[in-house]
Design an enzyme around this catalytic site. Structure first.
Site: not given
Length: 283
Positions: A176, A276
């Site tokens: 990511h 996150c």
């Protein structure tokens, strides 16, 4: 723990609003990234304690934190950054690549609807939200290579009405964008945006783009990246990052930022860190 630096008067924090999800059902039961190993024990109580300290740190810094109720069977729901992208009150929801996480998108969509967000669009392309989207105040930096489809970048531009710059990730450990890049300070009328990133996570062309757009960026190294040091959250002055990211913290302090180091070791077992766990809601 904070790392003292020479604070620059221009480093002004701005109040943020975050959405987080308690890791009540946290576990590592499957493998969807290189950090996950179901054979290794996971301490759910420790994960909750680390998450709680992260939430309480945001509140001590003056930010608002809202919470969504976690759901059984969705151990990665704690990673709220993957649930949506919110800019100027417009919400672009998420669509996960891994089937193990696909049900999360609907729970977060309902939260936005129930909390009055009417300008909400669910994507047609695979789009893992702030996991792969980083707002600089003027540009939406958009990652691809492992999770979010390249076509989702164009969809984000149409839905959110902001210019998008595509960035290609090439190291599967940094699957990511938010594992390899974060925004230190958003652009203002008088100052450009500033970011930090780990160059080796990106393709050669993407590295050239980032160097052109952000010549004053803080560059992370392998040690910074491997402890999820680039999975950090900044309010323009205070930067929340993992305890082990000491060298990155020193570089940030030298630029006038104030690092706040927290233990996220248990959450990292699922491939997550401070960012996150944190979705920013920009009204």
């Amino acid at each position: 723990m904070t790392v003292a630096g020479t604070l620059d008067a221009t480093r002004v924090p701005t109040t943020r609003r975050y959405l987080m999800c308690p890791p009540r059902f946290f576990a590592v039961d499957y493998v969807i990234n290189p950090w996950m190993d179901p054979s290794q024990p996971v301490d759910a109580d420790l994960a909750m304690a680390q998450w709680t300290e992260l939430r309480d740190t945001y509140r001590r810094l003056g930010h608002t934190v809202e919470e969504i109720t976690p759901r059984p069977g969705l151990p990665d729901m704690v990673f709220a950054a993957n649930s949506g992208t919110v800019i100027d009150g417009r919400v672009l929801g998420s669509r996960f690549r891994a089937p193990q996480r696909s049900a999360e998108a609907e729970h977060f969509r309902r939260w936005f609807v129930e909390h009055g967000y009417r300008d909400l669009t669910m994507p047609t392309k695979i789009n893992e939200a702030e996991g792969d989207f980083a707002w600089t105040g003027g540009l939406l930096l958009a990652g691809t290579g492992f999770r979010t489809d390249p076509a989702a970048h164009g969809e984000a531009q149409e839905v959110l009405g902001v210019p998008v710059v595509s960035l290609r990730l090439t190291d599967p450990r940094y699957y990511h964008l938010d594992t390899a890049l974060f925004v230190l300070a958003e652009a203002t009328d008088t100052a450009p945006a500033q970011i930090a990133y780990y160059p080796d996570a990106f393709s050669p062309g993407t590295r050239r783009v980032l160097a052109r757009l952000f010549p004053d960026a803080v560059l992370g190294d392998e040690a910074d990246a491997s402890c999820f040091g680039l999975n950090a959250v900044s309010d323009g002055r205070n930067v929340v990052l993992p305890l082990e990211a000491v060298s990155l913290a020193d570089r940030l302090a030298a630029r006038g930022y104030e690092p706040v180091l927290l233990d996220i070791s248990e959450l990292r077992k699922a491939g997550g860190g401070p960012k996150c766990c944190t979705l920013e809601i920009r009204k």
